[in-house]
Design an enzyme around this catalytic site. Structure first.
Site, PDB file in Angstrom:
ATOM      1  N   TYR A   1     130.383  27.600 157.286  1.00  0.00           N
ATOM      2  CA  TYR A   1     129.676  27.796 158.561  1.00  0.00           C
ATOM      3  C   TYR A   1     129.920  26.580 159.463  1.00  0.00           C
ATOM      4  O   TYR A   1     129.271  25.535 159.324  1.00  0.00           O
ATOM      5  CB  TYR A   1     128.171  28.008 158.340  1.00  0.00           C
ATOM      6  CG  TYR A   1     127.840  29.156 157.399  1.00  0.00           C
ATOM      7  CD1 TYR A   1     128.768  30.166 157.141  1.00  0.00           C
ATOM      8  CD2 TYR A   1     126.607  29.231 156.766  1.00  0.00           C
ATOM      9  CE1 TYR A   1     128.476  31.199 156.270  1.00  0.00           C
ATOM     10  CE2 TYR A   1     126.308  30.272 155.893  1.00  0.00           C
ATOM     11  CZ  TYR A   1     127.255  31.249 155.657  1.00  0.00           C
ATOM     12  OH  TYR A   1     126.963  32.270 154.791  1.00  0.00           O
TER      13      TYR A   1
ATOM     14  N   ASN B   1     129.953  37.654 146.813  1.00  0.00           N
ATOM     15  CA  ASN B   1     131.075  38.556 147.074  1.00  0.00           C
ATOM     16  C   ASN B   1     131.909  38.845 145.822  1.00  0.00           C
ATOM     17  O   ASN B   1     133.106  39.088 145.918  1.00  0.00           O
ATOM     18  CB  ASN B   1     131.970  38.002 148.202  1.00  0.00           C
ATOM     19  CG  ASN B   1     131.209  37.833 149.487  1.00  0.00           C
ATOM     20  OD1 ASN B   1     130.664  38.797 150.018  1.00  0.00           O
ATOM     21  ND2 ASN B   1     131.123  36.605 149.997  1.00  0.00           N
TER      22      ASN B   1
ATOM     23  N   GLN C   1     124.839  36.684 145.619  1.00  0.00           N
ATOM     24  CA  GLN C   1     124.655  37.027 147.032  1.00  0.00           C
ATOM     25  C   GLN C   1     125.753  38.010 147.432  1.00  0.00           C
ATOM     26  O   GLN C   1     126.922  37.818 147.076  1.00  0.00           O
ATOM     27  CB  GLN C   1     124.731  35.758 147.899  1.00  0.00           C
ATOM     28  CG  GLN C   1     124.347  36.022 149.335  1.00  0.00           C
ATOM     29  CD  GLN C   1     124.220  34.771 150.202  1.00  0.00           C
ATOM     30  OE1 GLN C   1     124.881  34.659 151.218  1.00  0.00           O
ATOM     31  NE2 GLN C   1     123.366  33.835 149.809  1.00  0.00           N
TER      32      GLN C   1
ATOM     33  N   TYR D   1     122.904  39.525 151.992  1.00  0.00           N
ATOM     34  CA  TYR D   1     123.275  39.001 153.321  1.00  0.00           C
ATOM     35  C   TYR D   1     123.520  40.151 154.286  1.00  0.00           C
ATOM     36  O   TYR D   1     123.645  41.290 153.859  1.00  0.00           O
ATOM     37  CB  TYR D   1     124.417  37.986 153.265  1.00  0.00           C
ATOM     38  CG  TYR D   1     125.813  38.477 152.965  1.00  0.00           C
ATOM     39  CD1 TYR D   1     126.539  39.228 153.876  1.00  0.00           C
ATOM     40  CD2 TYR D   1     126.433  38.112 151.783  1.00  0.00           C
ATOM     41  CE1 TYR D   1     127.847  39.623 153.624  1.00  0.00           C
ATOM     42  CE2 TYR D   1     127.734  38.497 151.512  1.00  0.00           C
ATOM     43  CZ  TYR D   1     128.444  39.265 152.436  1.00  0.00           C
ATOM     44  OH  TYR D   1     129.717  39.656 152.170  1.00  0.00           O
TER      45      TYR D   1
ATOM     46  N   PRO E   1     121.092  41.173 156.215  1.00  0.00           N
ATOM     47  CA  PRO E   1     119.920  42.035 155.998  1.00  0.00           C
ATOM     48  C   PRO E   1     119.537  42.826 157.248  1.00  0.00           C
ATOM     49  O   PRO E   1     118.947  43.903 157.144  1.00  0.00           O
ATOM     50  CB  PRO E   1     118.819  41.039 155.616  1.00  0.00           C
ATOM     51  CG  PRO E   1     119.251  39.719 156.187  1.00  0.00           C
ATOM     52  CD  PRO E   1     120.747  39.734 156.080  1.00  0.00           C
ATOM     53  N   LEU E   2     119.863  42.278 158.422  1.00  0.00           N
ATOM     54  CA  LEU E   2     119.520  42.993 159.659  1.00  0.00           C
ATOM     55  C   LEU E   2     120.746  43.677 160.264  1.00  0.00           C
ATOM     56  O   LEU E   2     120.720  44.095 161.423  1.00  0.00           O
ATOM     57  CB  LEU E   2     118.880  42.015 160.664  1.00  0.00           C
ATOM     58  CG  LEU E   2     117.547  41.428 160.195  1.00  0.00           C
ATOM     59  CD1 LEU E   2     117.036  40.358 161.161  1.00  0.00           C
ATOM     60  CD2 LEU E   2     116.491  42.526 160.020  1.00  0.00           C
TER      61      LEU E   2
ATOM     62  N   SER F   1     123.365  42.412 161.331  1.00  0.00           N
ATOM     63  CA  SER F   1     123.695  41.626 162.530  1.00  0.00           C
ATOM     64  C   SER F   1     122.842  42.001 163.742  1.00  0.00           C
ATOM     65  O   SER F   1     123.312  41.940 164.881  1.00  0.00           O
ATOM     66  CB  SER F   1     125.190  41.732 162.869  1.00  0.00           C
ATOM     67  OG  SER F   1     125.956  41.291 161.777  1.00  0.00           O
TER      68      SER F   1
ATOM     69  N   LYS G   1     116.079  46.656 168.377  1.00  0.00           N
ATOM     70  CA  LYS G   1     116.227  46.277 169.795  1.00  0.00           C
ATOM     71  C   LYS G   1     117.427  46.958 170.463  1.00  0.00           C
ATOM     72  O   LYS G   1     117.618  46.827 171.659  1.00  0.00           O
ATOM     73  CB  LYS G   1     116.331  44.765 169.934  1.00  0.00           C
ATOM     74  CG  LYS G   1     117.582  44.137 169.356  1.00  0.00           C
ATOM     75  CD  LYS G   1     117.514  42.629 169.467  1.00  0.00           C
ATOM     76  CE  LYS G   1     118.688  41.962 168.783  1.00  0.00           C
ATOM     77  NZ  LYS G   1     118.596  40.516 168.786  1.00  0.00           N
TER      78      LYS G   1
HETATM   79  N1  LIG Z   1     127.829  35.037 151.338  1.00  0.00           N
HETATM   80  C1  LIG Z   1     128.468  35.502 152.383  1.00  0.00           C
HETATM   81  O1  LIG Z   1     129.678  35.771 152.350  1.00  0.00           O
HETATM   82  C2  LIG Z   1     127.708  35.691 153.672  1.00  0.00           C
HETATM   83  C3  LIG Z   1     128.269  36.445 154.723  1.00  0.00           C
HETATM   84  C4  LIG Z   1     127.518  36.617 155.876  1.00  0.00           C
HETATM   85  C5  LIG Z   1     126.258  36.036 155.987  1.00  0.00           C
HETATM   86  N2  LIG Z   1     125.754  35.281 154.955  1.00  0.00           N
HETATM   87  C6  LIG Z   1     124.404  34.657 155.025  1.00  0.00           C
HETATM   88  O2  LIG Z   1     123.468  35.643 155.349  1.00  0.00           O
HETATM   89  C7  LIG Z   1     122.709  35.245 156.495  1.00  0.00           C
HETATM   90  C8  LIG Z   1     122.306  36.428 157.300  1.00  0.00           C
HETATM   91  O3  LIG Z   1     123.437  37.063 157.869  1.00  0.00           O
HETATM   92  P1  LIG Z   1     123.679  37.113 159.446  1.00  0.00           P
HETATM   93  O4  LIG Z   1     122.884  36.064 160.112  1.00  0.00           O
HETATM   94  O5  LIG Z   1     125.140  37.104 159.693  1.00  0.00           O
HETATM   95  O6  LIG Z   1     123.199  38.582 159.793  1.00  0.00           O
HETATM   96  P2  LIG Z   1     121.737  39.259 159.898  1.00  0.00           P
HETATM   97  O7  LIG Z   1     120.710  38.440 159.226  1.00  0.00           O
HETATM   98  O8  LIG Z   1     121.916  40.671 159.495  1.00  0.00           O
HETATM   99  O9  LIG Z   1     121.502  39.272 161.473  1.00  0.00           O
HETATM  100  C9  LIG Z   1     121.138  38.124 162.152  1.00  0.00           C
HETATM  101  C10 LIG Z   1     121.092  38.448 163.629  1.00  0.00           C
HETATM  102  O10 LIG Z   1     120.058  39.409 163.895  1.00  0.00           O
HETATM  103  C11 LIG Z   1     119.439  39.110 165.137  1.00  0.00           C
HETATM  104  N3  LIG Z   1     118.036  38.762 164.840  1.00  0.00           N
HETATM  105  C12 LIG Z   1     117.549  38.039 163.794  1.00  0.00           C
HETATM  106  N4  LIG Z   1     116.215  37.948 163.847  1.00  0.00           N
HETATM  107  C13 LIG Z   1     115.827  38.630 164.953  1.00  0.00           C
HETATM  108  C14 LIG Z   1     114.581  38.900 165.543  1.00  0.00           C
HETATM  109  N5  LIG Z   1     113.447  38.469 165.000  1.00  0.00           N
HETATM  110  N6  LIG Z   1     114.551  39.629 166.689  1.00  0.00           N
HETATM  111  C15 LIG Z   1     115.677  40.093 167.237  1.00  0.00           C
HETATM  112  N7  LIG Z   1     116.913  39.870 166.731  1.00  0.00           N
HETATM  113  C16 LIG Z   1     116.984  39.153 165.594  1.00  0.00           C
HETATM  114  C17 LIG Z   1     120.208  37.923 165.732  1.00  0.00           C
HETATM  115  O11 LIG Z   1     121.358  38.381 166.433  1.00  0.00           O
HETATM  116  P3  LIG Z   1     121.442  38.599 168.001  1.00  0.00           P
HETATM  117  O12 LIG Z   1     120.610  37.544 168.665  1.00  0.00           O
HETATM  118  O13 LIG Z   1     122.876  38.521 168.294  1.00  0.00           O
HETATM  119  O14 LIG Z   1     120.890  39.972 168.174  1.00  0.00           O
HETATM  120  C18 LIG Z   1     120.724  37.241 164.484  1.00  0.00           C
HETATM  121  O15 LIG Z   1     121.827  36.426 164.730  1.00  0.00           O
HETATM  122  C19 LIG Z   1     123.647  34.284 157.229  1.00  0.00           C
HETATM  123  O16 LIG Z   1     122.950  33.475 158.119  1.00  0.00           O
HETATM  124  C20 LIG Z   1     124.293  33.571 156.090  1.00  0.00           C
HETATM  125  O17 LIG Z   1     123.445  32.516 155.657  1.00  0.00           O
HETATM  126  C21 LIG Z   1     126.454  35.134 153.795  1.00  0.00           C
END
Ligand SMILES: NC(=O)c1ccc[n+]([C@@H]2O[C@H](COP(=O)([O-])OP(=O)(O)OC[C@H]3O[C@@H](n4cnc5c(N)ncnc54)[C@H](OP(=O)(O)O)[C@@H]3O)[C@@H](O)[C@H]2O)c1
Length: 310
Positions: free
Chosen positions: A57, A156, A175, A203, A205-206, A208, A214
């Site tokens: 990251y 993965n 994870q 990972y 969970p939302l 993206s 919204k």
């Molecule tokens: N192990 C791996 O290979 C791997 C790969 C990917 C991610 N990860 C981990 O998993 C974590 C989560 O994944 P992610 O951040 O990519 O995706 P995510 O949790 O599915 O989505 C996060 C996005 O959702 C929106 N969001 C979050 N909270 C919100 C709220 N309360 N209200 C409105 N919008 C909200 C924001 O995007 P917007 O503002 O753009 O809407 C935020 O950037 C990462 O931070 C990372 O630590 C791990």
């Protein structure tokens, strides 16, 4: 904030709503990303104690911001830091390396960036092609015995790779991608984790942001999200419609849709914690409110009906 829970069998105690810290290395006006240190400080002040990061990251930037922020706030105690390594940045691009020598060095470098003596949970971020998985995990076990990490994770990995990695029973946490839109992990790897007392951290969970409720059929999708499968024209509108069906449960609990989605994951047996990403303080503080949501068996059944396991 609710009671802390043990993360699997690690002996680490966490609040179940953590922070995915990939966006905190991404300060950017266009995407409305606040400075990561500010987002993290606000989260910690409000009780968050589980941070998920990785060398990948921002090529170490996320880890550095976490290290600096925890040092400045004198808040390392009681915080559980999970980080990951496997990526090697070279002139010819990024390559994956799980060799014991690479992982040992990766842990040392992460310790420096995080300004800490021990990493609570270290994951192999992605499997490489050549290293036997039990050898890679064996290297992490030696780092655990040396006191540099407290627990061992992989990310993965397929089910077969998990079996090989856990040959000596060293794995604590897995994870992988999992959310209401893609529940396939429940079939492919959940049974293995349950049999082997391994905790699962999902990972995306939302999805993206798509699972926050919204998005509407008319939302203009950002360039970044346009490439993601769930935002493609043919499926996007169907997802939006299904997510909208969660509104009734959210209104009943007087919360938003993303709280219901995150609370649902915490009802799945191998999941002890979720790590939604956040671009700003408002998002991370809102996500923490999930801790108060108690879904009923009826709520869970409705969610299962809307997003059935294929
Ligand atoms: N192990 C791996 O290979 C791997 C790969 C990917 C991610 N990860 C981990 O998993 C974590 C989560 O994944 P992610 O951040 O990519 O995706 P995510 O949790 O599915 O989505 C996060 C996005 O959702 C929106 N969001 C979050 N909270 C919100 C709220 N309360 N209200 C409105 N919008 C909200 C924001 O995007 P917007 O503002 O753009 O809407 C935020 O950037 C990462 O931070 C990372 O630590 C791990």
């Amino acid at each position: 904030m609710n009671e802390k829970v043990e993360l699997g069998k690690t002996g680490l105690y966490i609040h179940s709503i953590g922070l995915g810290a990939n966006k905190i290395a991404e300060e950017n006006k266009e995407t409305n990303t606040e400075y990561g240190g500010k987002v993290l400080s606000a989260a910690i002040e409000n009780g968050l104690n589980f941070i998920d990061t990785a060398y990948y990251y921002g090529e170490g930037d996320s880890e550095e911001i976490i290290g600096k922020t925890l040092k400045e706030n004198k808040s390392r105690d009681g915080i559980v830091i999970a980080t990951k390594g496997a990526h090697k940045f070279t002139n010819d691009g990024v390559v994956l390396d799980n060799s014991p020598a690479f992982l040992t060095n990766a842990v040392d470098e992460s310790l420096k960036r995080l300004q800490t003596d021990v990493i609570d949970l270290f994951y192999i971020h992605f499997p490489d092609k050549n290293t036997p998985k039990y050898e890679a995990v064996g290297a992490l076990q030696r780092l655990k015995e040396a006191g540099k990490i407290r627990s061992i994770g992989v990310s993965n990995f397929s089910k077969d790779q998990l079996k090989e990695a856990n040959q000596n029973g060293y794995l604590d946490v897995v994870q992988a991608n999992y959310n209401l839109i893609d529940r396939s992990a429940e079939k492919t790897i959940f049974p293995f984790m349950l049999e082997n007392d391994i905790s699962f951290v999902p990972y995306y969970p939302l999805a993206s942001g798509l699972l926050t409720g919204k998005y509407t059929k008319d939302t203009v999708i950002s360039e970044k999200n346009k490439v993601r499968p769930q935002f493609q024209d043919d499926v996007y509108k169907k997802h939006v419609e299904k997510v909208g069906k969660l509104r009734g449960i959210a209104e009943k609990h007087d919360v938003n849709i993303h709280h219901i989605v995150l609370a649902f994951y915490l009802t799945r047996a191998p999941i002890d914690a979720v790590i939604p990403g956040a671009r700003n303080t408002g998002q991370v503080l809102s996500n923490l409110e999930t801790a108060a949501v108690q879904l009923t068996p009826e709520d869970i059944q409705i969610i299962e009906n809307i997003f059935p396991l294929d």
